[in-house]
Design a protein around this motif. Sequence first.
Motif, mmCIF file in Angstrom:
data_model
loop_
_atom_site.group_PDB
_atom_site.id
_atom_site.type_symbol
_atom_site.label_atom_id
_atom_site.label_comp_id
_atom_site.label_asym_id
_atom_site.label_seq_id
_atom_site.Cartn_x
_atom_site.Cartn_y
_atom_site.Cartn_z
ATOM 1 N N VAL A 59 0.836 -1.199 0.000
ATOM 2 C CA VAL A 59 0.000 0.000 0.000
ATOM 3 C C VAL A 59 0.874 1.253 0.000
ATOM 4 C CG1 VAL A 59 -1.624 1.346 1.394
ATOM 5 C CG2 VAL A 59 -2.016 -1.083 1.022
ATOM 6 N N LEU A 60 1.945 1.254 0.799
ATOM 7 C CA LEU A 60 2.833 2.416 0.808
ATOM 8 C C LEU A 60 3.488 2.631 -0.553
ATOM 9 C CD1 LEU A 60 4.554 2.123 4.304
ATOM 10 C CD2 LEU A 60 2.914 3.836 3.547
ATOM 11 N N LEU A 61 3.910 1.566 -1.186
ATOM 12 C CA LEU A 61 4.496 1.705 -2.520
ATOM 13 C C LEU A 61 3.476 2.202 -3.527
ATOM 14 C CD1 LEU A 61 6.749 -1.481 -2.748
ATOM 15 C CD2 LEU A 61 7.506 0.897 -2.640
ATOM 16 N N LEU A 62 2.249 1.706 -3.447
ATOM 17 C CA LEU A 62 1.208 2.145 -4.373
ATOM 18 C C LEU A 62 0.862 3.621 -4.183
ATOM 19 C CD1 LEU A 62 -1.192 -0.918 -4.374
ATOM 20 C CD2 LEU A 62 0.044 -0.006 -6.340
ATOM 21 N N VAL A 63 0.853 4.074 -2.939
ATOM 22 C CA VAL A 63 0.450 5.446 -2.661
ATOM 23 C C VAL A 63 1.602 6.433 -2.888
ATOM 24 C CG1 VAL A 63 -0.281 6.999 -0.797
ATOM 25 C CG2 VAL A 63 -1.378 4.772 -1.075
ATOM 26 N N LEU A 64 2.826 6.047 -2.516
ATOM 27 C CA LEU A 64 3.929 7.005 -2.550
ATOM 28 C C LEU A 64 4.787 6.909 -3.808
ATOM 29 C CD1 LEU A 64 5.063 6.666 1.171
ATOM 30 C CD2 LEU A 64 3.605 8.412 0.158
ATOM 31 N N VAL A 65 5.029 5.728 -4.319
ATOM 32 C CA VAL A 65 5.995 5.568 -5.404
ATOM 33 C C VAL A 65 5.316 5.513 -6.769
ATOM 34 C CG1 VAL A 65 7.801 4.064 -6.321
ATOM 35 C CG2 VAL A 65 7.623 4.424 -3.875
ATOM 36 N N ARG A 66 4.220 4.814 -6.876
ATOM 37 C CA ARG A 66 3.591 4.618 -8.186
ATOM 38 C C ARG A 66 3.189 5.923 -8.862
ATOM 39 N NH1 ARG A 66 -1.896 2.708 -10.083
ATOM 40 N NH2 ARG A 66 -1.480 1.814 -12.127
ATOM 41 N N PRO A 67 2.620 6.903 -8.149
ATOM 42 C CA PRO A 67 2.283 8.170 -8.837
ATOM 43 C C PRO A 67 3.525 8.867 -9.425
ATOM 44 C CG PRO A 67 1.106 8.051 -6.766
ATOM 45 C CD PRO A 67 2.077 6.893 -6.783
ATOM 46 N N ALA A 68 4.646 8.761 -8.749
ATOM 47 C CA ALA A 68 5.862 9.380 -9.274
ATOM 48 C C ALA A 68 6.377 8.663 -10.513
ATOM 49 C CB ALA A 68 6.939 9.400 -8.188
ATOM 50 N N LEU A 69 6.146 7.377 -10.594
ATOM 51 C CA LEU A 69 6.604 6.607 -11.755
ATOM 52 C C LEU A 69 5.702 6.786 -12.968
ATOM 53 C CD1 LEU A 69 7.673 3.217 -10.142
ATOM 54 C CD2 LEU A 69 9.143 5.022 -11.007
ATOM 55 N N ARG A 70 4.459 7.073 -12.736
ATOM 56 C CA ARG A 70 3.521 7.229 -13.842
ATOM 57 C C ARG A 70 3.681 8.610 -14.399
ATOM 58 N NH1 ARG A 70 -2.227 5.440 -13.320
ATOM 59 N NH2 ARG A 70 -1.883 4.862 -15.444
#
Length: 70
Positions: A59-70
Motif C-alpha cells: 500500500v505504501l508503494l502504491l500510494v507514494l511511489v507509483r504516482p511518481a513513476l507514472r
Amino acid sequence: MPVWLIWLIVALGLAGVEALTGDMFLLMLAGGALAATATSALVDWPVWADGAVFLVVSVLLLVLVRPALR
C-alpha cells in the motif's frame, strides 16, 4: 518448503507478469512480497505477520511511489 521461499516465488512471479503488462501496479505488489520475504527470512514471525508486512509495504508503494513513476 520455507515460507520465505514461497514469498520469493510470489515476488518473482508478480515481477514477471509486470514485465508483460507495464502498468507498474504488480511491481509494487512484488516489492511488498520482497519485503515479506526479507522479514520471513530474518525474523521468525507467524505467516499472518508476513502477510501484514506485505500489505503495508504494498500500500505504501502504491500510494507514494507509483504516482511518481507514472
